[in-house]
Scaffold this active site. Structure first.
Site: not given
Ligand code: GLN
Length: 536
Positions: A383, A509, A511
């Site tokens: 992410c 994600h 995970e």
């Molecule tokens: N801050 C980033 C976004 O909003 C990544 C979010 C995250 O890592 N879950 O796109």
């Protein structure tokens, strides 16, 4: 079979592992072929933990249908292999919100709206929904907080009422702590007795007690607890510290916790014997692994390991399936500098750059990624970690020194990461991100496609920003390929550098989708690459 409702409460102190016990009970019942679900009630007023700082509450988990949830839901999934949805997570905030919406609509027909019966009825509705509408054999409801907290009172009152209504179809498991006083060399049961008394004052007699302990509890102690707390001796089980949380279901089974539950809820326990073969296989592989693989996690919440729970568990699982133990090195991204990056990263077999929000610590992530890329270290960006991969590449390979995400620098000229179109008019930050499971199409021939073994996958998202597709061609010409995208919107979900050993970033994600029986394929592939690298 009529639905059986099991409540799991906790007393004495928090952090006893109620989530693991709830997940273990679910696992044991599932292994006997029953249809089981586990839900978590969180007594705080936030609507969901999405706006909470991870230092407050650990990792924020995401259900497939896009609810942000307590990290215990991650345990439920890892243990049961069943994906969670919105009904599995309820907070006081959401209970109140529903009741208040009904009040505004006039549904209460002029009545005074009160904690009892309106809040308690809404809690009960959320519990019974799974039995009535979805036909589960067992609904396990974990009540967050500790007995005696003011905030949990409406939940315990709802449990009291449900026990009365449901009779034998309802069961209460209470988890307490038995401390060892080292000066006296004695295990003490008084806190357990007091905690049970507290429950009894609220009208709840627990049926089963699970005693958390660091030392073995002998028969005498168990008999004493049974006698003082009005439970049968076989219903007092111990939950002793074990090297891996995945051993807990086995420990519970050794003490026949599943049989006791079935017997107390009037189910013939001789009928469906449990099958834990594949679970046992996993635990044995985990235990017998002697060699290690060293993985660094670069993030800004590293002081609190719970902040990256799903990541560390996914690593543990895939390492075990590769007959290795994972050695984790938590690296505070805010402390990484050009001068110390070599020292911090060079002993690793692979590195993960963690998800996150906001400016703090991102510079360290860029430095770590540059080091990993230039030294061809297996790297997984998750992410924000993936977004940082793209930014670092734009700065140091494409030569756009000011490349950035508009989350970090709103006026950047080279906005390689930018706000998604549908996010541009969003005003409230709570629950409005791109959340939940989405389809992703992988590119044939890529490392990610090889890892998954298929081209069409589904993974969970939690972000507001995205890879800016206007730069896609430039990136690809310079060697960073976009190898996964959403089939409807074309949003870039996965990037990789094919010329390196293993350098992959995912906007989603993976995970969240890694369980004991189904370790996530991307984590499996990453660990394999790290193991290969350890032989260098
Ligand atoms: N801050 C980033 C976004 O909003 C990544 C979010 C995250 O890592 N879950 O796109």
């Amino acid at each position: 079979m009529e639905t059986k409702y099991i409540f799991v409460t906790g007393g004495v102190v928090s952090s006893l592992g109620k989530g693991i016990i709830s997940a273990s009970v679910a696992k044991l019942l599932l292994s006997r072929g029953y249809k089981v679900t586990v839900q978590k009630f969180d007594p705080y007023i936030n609507i969901d933990p999405g706006t909470l700082n991870p230092y407050e509450h650990g990792e924020c988990y995401v259900t497939i249908d896009g609810r942000q949830a307590d990290l215990d839901l991650g345990h439920y999934e890892r243990f049961t292999n069943i994906k969670t949805t919105r009904g599995n997570t309820v907070t006081s905030g959401r209970i109140y919100q529903t009741v208040l919406d009904k009040e505004r609509r006039g549904d209460y027909m002029g009545k005074t709206v009160q904690v009892i019966p309106h809040i308690t009825d809404e809690i009960k509705r959320n519990v019974k929904h799974f039995g009535k509408k979805e036909g589960y054999d067992f609904v396990i409801s974990e009540i967050g907080g500790t007995v005696g907290d003011m905030e949990s009172l409406p939940y315990l009152e709802a449990v009291r009422q449900l026990r009365w209504e449901l009779g034998k179809n309802c069961l209460c498991i209470h988890l307490t702590y038995v401390p060892f006083i080292s000066a006296a060399k004695e295990l003490k049961t008084k806190p357990t007795q007091h905690s049970v008394q507290k429950l009894q004052e609220l009208g709840i007699q627990p049926d089963i007690l699970v005693l958390r302990t660091e030392h073995n509890l002998d028969e005498d102690i168990r008999r004493k607890v049974a006698l003082f707390c009005n439970v049968s001796p076989e219903a007092v089980v111990q939950s002793i510290d074990v090297p891996s949380i995945y051993e807990v279901p086995l420990k519970m089974q050794e003490q026949k916790l599943d049989e006791t539950i079935l017997q107390k809820t009037g189910v013939d326990y001789s009928k469906n014997p449990s099958d834990l073969t594949s679970w046992n296989d996993f635990v044995n592989r985990f235990k017998n692994a002697t060699e290690t693989v060293k993985i660094g996690i670069v993030g800004k919440y590293v002081e609190l390991q719970d902040a990256y729970k799903s990541i560390t568990e996914a690593l543990t699982q895939s390492a075990a399936y590769n007959d290795r133990k994972v050695v984790l090195k938590m690296i505070q991204s805010a402390n990484i500098t050009e001068a110390n990056v070599e020292e911090q990263l060079s002993d690793l077999d692979g590195v993960i750059v963690a998800p996150g929000f906001g400016q703090r610590g991102v510079d360290g992530k860029f430095i770590a990624l540059k080091y990993a890329r230039e030294n061809d270290m297996p790297t997984l960006g998750l992410c924000l970690g993936m977004q940082c991969m793209a930014i670092e590449f734009a700065r140091n390979v494409l030569g756009y020194k000011d490349a950035n995400s508009t989350e970090i620098e709103i006026n950047t000229k080279h906005n390689v990461i930018d706000l998604m179109e549908e996010q541009k008019n969003v005003l409230n930050i709570g629950g409005t991100m791109r959340l939940g499971e989405y389809d992703c199409k992988l590119k044939e021939g890529s490392k990610v496609a090889a890892a998954y073994g298929v081209l069409d996958i589904k993974e969970r998202h939690r972000h507001r920003f995205e890879f800016n597709s206007a730069y896609r061609n430039e990136f690809e010409k310079a060697g960073m390929m976009c190898v996964g995208e959403n089939p409807e919107s074309g949003l870039v979900d996965v990037i990789e550098i094919p010329s390196l050993k293993w350098y992959v970033g995912t906007q989603y994600h993976p995970e969240y989708n890694s369980t004991v029986l189904n370790p996530n394929p991307l984590f499996m592939s990453f660990i394999k690459a790290a193991i290969e690298n350890s032989k260098r």
